[in-house]
Scaffold this active site. Structure first.
Site, short mmCIF file in Angstrom:
data_model
loop_
_atom_site.label_atom_id
_atom_site.label_comp_id
_atom_site.label_asym_id
_atom_site.label_seq_id
_atom_site.Cartn_x
_atom_site.Cartn_y
_atom_site.Cartn_z
N SER A 118 45.66 42.79 34.10
CA SER A 118 43.74 42.72 33.31
C SER A 118 43.16 43.51 32.19
CB SER A 118 43.36 43.23 34.94
OG SER A 118 41.66 43.09 34.52
N TYR A 150 37.88 47.63 41.60
CA TYR A 150 39.26 46.53 41.87
C TYR A 150 39.45 46.82 39.91
CZ TYR A 150 40.48 42.12 39.26
OH TYR A 150 41.99 41.23 38.54
N1 LIG Z 1 40.68 34.96 36.64
C1 LIG Z 1 40.26 36.58 35.97
O1 LIG Z 1 39.70 36.18 35.30
C2 LIG Z 1 41.52 37.03 35.95
C3 LIG Z 1 41.45 38.23 34.91
C4 LIG Z 1 42.19 39.49 34.72
C5 LIG Z 1 43.22 39.62 35.68
N2 LIG Z 1 43.45 38.55 36.72
C6 LIG Z 1 44.99 38.58 37.63
O2 LIG Z 1 45.02 37.37 37.52
C7 LIG Z 1 45.96 37.39 39.18
C8 LIG Z 1 45.47 35.53 39.45
O3 LIG Z 1 44.04 35.74 39.70
P1 LIG Z 1 43.88 33.97 39.48
O4 LIG Z 1 42.08 34.34 39.22
O5 LIG Z 1 44.48 33.30 39.43
O6 LIG Z 1 42.69 34.46 41.08
P2 LIG Z 1 43.01 33.32 42.34
O7 LIG Z 1 41.98 33.40 43.46
O8 LIG Z 1 42.50 31.62 42.05
O9 LIG Z 1 44.32 32.88 42.52
C9 LIG Z 1 45.11 34.09 43.86
C10 LIG Z 1 46.30 33.49 44.49
O10 LIG Z 1 46.70 34.79 45.02
C11 LIG Z 1 46.59 34.87 46.43
N3 LIG Z 1 46.45 35.49 47.14
C12 LIG Z 1 45.13 36.24 47.48
N4 LIG Z 1 45.73 37.27 48.23
C13 LIG Z 1 47.26 37.16 48.52
C14 LIG Z 1 48.25 37.95 49.30
N5 LIG Z 1 47.70 38.76 50.02
N6 LIG Z 1 49.61 36.99 49.60
C15 LIG Z 1 49.35 36.24 48.88
N7 LIG Z 1 48.71 35.26 47.60
C16 LIG Z 1 47.23 35.93 47.52
C17 LIG Z 1 45.56 33.58 47.20
O11 LIG Z 1 45.39 32.67 47.88
C18 LIG Z 1 44.75 32.48 45.27
O12 LIG Z 1 46.03 31.11 45.25
C19 LIG Z 1 45.50 38.43 39.57
O13 LIG Z 1 46.57 39.43 40.15
C20 LIG Z 1 43.90 38.51 39.06
O14 LIG Z 1 43.33 40.68 39.68
C21 LIG Z 1 42.45 37.20 36.67
#
Ligand SMILES: NC(=O)c1ccc[n+]([C@@H]2O[C@H](COP(=O)([O-])OP(=O)(O)OC[C@H]3O[C@@H](n4cnc5c(N)ncnc54)[C@H](O)[C@@H]3O)[C@@H](O)[C@H]2O)c1
Length: 273
Positions: A162, A175
């Site tokens: 991120s 976070y």
């Molecule tokens: N959305 C953003 O703005 C953003 C920005 C930077 C980085 N990220 C990173 O991207 C990645 C995905 O995030 P997202 O935004 O798509 O979130 P999201 O909540 O839409 O999807 C995350 C998925 O991970 C699954 N998950 C959560 N805990 C888990 C566990 N213990 N074991 C297995 N699966 C698990 C959830 O069920 C979900 O399906 C994360 O690592 C997040 O830190 C997101």
């Protein structure tokens, strides 16, 4: 904008033909976009998540390319099973996308030790465990230490970090440090495994309009909050999951054969400021 997004979503087909891939956190958001794009590019995808219904929907949508494993990346046995499923079903593992994560929105003064432990368990320990088992699965097919990965032997890992895993921001102290694990693992593992043909990179997304982020538009104060975040990105907009998936695809594919240890921003210029 629409054209760019459409191009990223469509994919050209065949860039991961015949590859065996694991995507964690594949039921929603960025992970789901990665799994869909990888499937269109010819990969066999083991999609893993805690969300049983989300996985079921994905498997139904792409039955030829996607199979699933329900599990928690922070549990040693579950992380091991996710990788083992790819080896059992497809004979080997070529690509891991370590994406599963939780995103707590709280200031350090509101957080307790349990909040810290929870985010570290998933975003830190889960990232470590899935990388560890992926490397163990990729190592036997890697090089002999002499050349390193020019023919795609070994494998590729992409950790989803991120902007909060690269630089400091207001309100992200619970976070962000956990996302430094993703960036740090990518660098350390890249150096350690480069001569055995395993490439390890990370992407650092800015704020991405996943379902969860998009829902904020309907919550009190949400539109103002999102508008303020948009202004922090030089492109003055948020990213789409498909735009992150396109970057992940590049790093996972043989097109990135001389790239390892990189943390690629996918952030509309955020980290360039
Ligand atoms: N959305 C953003 O703005 C953003 C920005 C930077 C980085 N990220 C990173 O991207 C990645 C995905 O995030 P997202 O935004 O798509 O979130 P999201 O909540 O839409 O999807 C995350 C998925 O991970 C699954 N998950 C959560 N805990 C888990 C566990 N213990 N074991 C297995 N699966 C698990 C959830 O069920 C979900 O399906 C994360 O690592 C997040 O830190 C997101």
């Amino acid at each position: 904008m629409e054209d760019l997004k459409t191009a990223a979503v469509r994919g050209s087909g065949g860039r991961l033909a015949g590859k065996s891939c694991v995507v964690t956190g594949a039921a929603n958001g960025i992970g789901r976009a990665v799994a869909e794009l990888f499937a269109r590019e010819g990969a066999s995808v083991v999609a893993t998540d805690l969300d049983v219904d989300g996985l079921r929907r994905l498997e139904k949508q792409l039955p030829q390319a996607v199979s699933t494993v329900v599990g928690d990346v922070s549990r040693d046995e579950d992380a091991r099973r996710m990788v083992a499923a790819a080896v059992e079903r497809h004979g080997r593992l070529d690509v891991l996308v370590a994406n599963a994560g939780v995103i707590p929105l709280m200031e350090i003064t509101e957080a307790g030790a349990d909040d810290w432990d929870q985010v570290m368990a998933v975003d830190g320990r889960g990232m470590f465990l899935t990388c560890k088992y992926a490397i163990e699965a990729m190592a036997p097919s890697g090089g002999d230490g002499a050349g390193g990965g020019r023919d795609g032997a070994g494998g590729a890992i992409v950790c989803v970090s991120s902007i909060s895993g690269v630089a400091g921001q207001r309100g992200q102290a619970v976070y962000g440090p956990a996302k430094f694990v993703a960036s740090g693992l990518a660098k350390h593992l890249a150096v350690e495994w480069a001569d055995r043909g395993i490439r390890v990179n990370a992407v650092a997304p800015g704020t991405i309009t996943t379902e969860r982020v998009a829902r904020l538009r309907d919550e009190p104060g949400g539109p103002e909050y999102l508008a303020a975040i948009e202004q922090l990105h030089p492109m003055r907009r948020l990213g789409a999951p498909e735009e992150v998936a396109a970057a992940v695809l590049f790093l996972a594919s043989d097109e990135a054969s001389f790239i390892t240890g990189a943390v690629l921003p996918v952030d509309g210029g955020y980290l360039a400021q």
